[in-house]
Design a protein around this motif. Sequence first.
Motif, PDB file in Angstrom:
ATOM      1  N   PRO A 179      84.670  54.970 100.362  1.00  7.56           N
ATOM      2  CA  PRO A 179      83.906  55.870  99.481  1.00  7.56           C
ATOM      3  C   PRO A 179      82.421  55.913  99.842  1.00  7.56           C
ATOM      4  CG  PRO A 179      85.254  54.336  98.196  1.00  7.56           C
ATOM      5  CD  PRO A 179      85.284  53.859  99.614  1.00  7.56           C
ATOM      6  N   SER A 180      81.880  54.770 100.261  1.00  9.20           N
ATOM      7  CA  SER A 180      80.463  54.706 100.648  1.00  9.20           C
ATOM      8  C   SER A 180      80.215  55.475 101.936  1.00  9.20           C
ATOM      9  CB  SER A 180      80.022  53.257 100.862  1.00  9.20           C
ATOM     10  OG  SER A 180      80.239  52.528  99.695  1.00  9.20           O
ATOM     11  N   PHE A 181      81.210  55.446 102.832  1.00 10.09           N
ATOM     12  CA  PHE A 181      81.072  56.189 104.089  1.00 10.09           C
ATOM     13  C   PHE A 181      81.056  57.691 103.809  1.00 10.09           C
ATOM     14  CE2 PHE A 181      82.899  58.004 108.104  1.00 10.09           C
ATOM     15  CZ  PHE A 181      81.795  57.757 108.899  1.00 10.09           C
ATOM     16  N   ASP A 182      81.955  58.149 102.929  1.00 13.57           N
ATOM     17  CA  ASP A 182      81.949  59.563 102.528  1.00 13.57           C
ATOM     18  C   ASP A 182      80.601  59.933 101.910  1.00 13.57           C
ATOM     19  OD1 ASP A 182      84.479  60.220 103.411  1.00 13.57           O
ATOM     20  OD2 ASP A 182      85.441  60.069 101.448  1.00 13.57           O
ATOM     21  N   ALA A 183      80.125  59.074 101.017  1.00 16.33           N
ATOM     22  CA  ALA A 183      78.839  59.333 100.344  1.00 16.33           C
ATOM     23  C   ALA A 183      77.715  59.420 101.376  1.00 16.33           C
ATOM     24  CB  ALA A 183      78.550  58.234  99.324  1.00 16.33           C
ATOM     25  N   HIS A 184      77.718  58.484 102.319  1.00 19.30           N
ATOM     26  CA  HIS A 184      76.712  58.427 103.386  1.00 19.30           C
ATOM     27  C   HIS A 184      76.727  59.725 104.197  1.00 19.30           C
ATOM     28  CE1 HIS A 184      75.818  57.459 107.679  1.00 19.30           C
ATOM     29  NE2 HIS A 184      74.814  56.776 107.168  1.00 19.30           N
TER      30      HIS A 184
END
Length: 324
Positions: free
Chosen positions: A91-96
């Motif tokens: 999820p953090s990678f998508d957000a990034h």
Amino acid sequence: MFCGDYVQGTIFPAPNFNPIMDAQMLGGALQGFDCDKDMLIDILTQRCSAQRQMIAEAYQSMYGRDLIGDLKEKLSSHFKDVMVGLMYPPPSFDAHELWHAMKGAGTDENCLIDILASRTNGEIFQMREAYCLQYSSNLQEDIYSETSGHFRDTLLNLLQGSREEGYTDPAMAAQDAMVLWEACQQRTGEHKTMLQLILCNKSYQQLWLVFQEFQNISGQDIVDAINDCYDGYLKELLVAIVLCVRDKPAYFAYRLYSAIHDFGFHNKTVIRILIARSEIDLLTIRKRYKERYGKSLFHDIKNFSSGHYEKALLAICAGDVDDY
């Protein structure tokens, strides 16, 4: 894809995993002027995301430093993007990726399309939460300010994460197909809104039925109809949703092929898809790629990249001998 079709990633939890030992090896690899890139690849591409988080914790308590910070400082160029990207939980990678697609001059609409057209309700909720935590910003508000028109409305609808799951109503499918057909003929604001509501909120199973009914009513495939009737990023987004409903790994195979061949190896797209799909369906994406385009993804990456960057991408891709 839900018709009993089994999808598989390329990265799995490593057996006999020891985060403390891995953290020590990474610490050693990042020492000195010239870091041991092979060691970084061997560790970070051969552990699953949850294991990488444990390595980062062990690294922090061992060295009192942030592993992502050290990777950013010691590495450069696309190789850095791969290694740092691997350290973000999904999820953090998508957000990034979404944050970087919108900040600065211009917006990378294709990144917004790739992510929002393909993620499940659960993935969307987690991504919104991660975005808020990482950037103290609201993803909906940022997309609202960086995009416009029906393209924006459709993205915001997808961001609700309110797609029905597993539900089908065959009687309703014919009605929905009529609405889609009218929306392709009339193209008024109201019709576009109705089209978007169906594509963003009906279950994948229901949409399969709707697309079959659409073909029966119009004698045309829904993708061809959208291509004929719409243009710009709205068209790209609507087509992406349809392709993801039909066969998500095939959609990503198509996006990778176009990133590699039509855009002269668009690094950001290749890195994003390989990392984001590595534990979900990358092995299946590789199969679709070979079936559709004759060459393997492994072969094309080898052909268009080099050095440790190439080595890292190939390790995520987990190629077989017959892929050369």
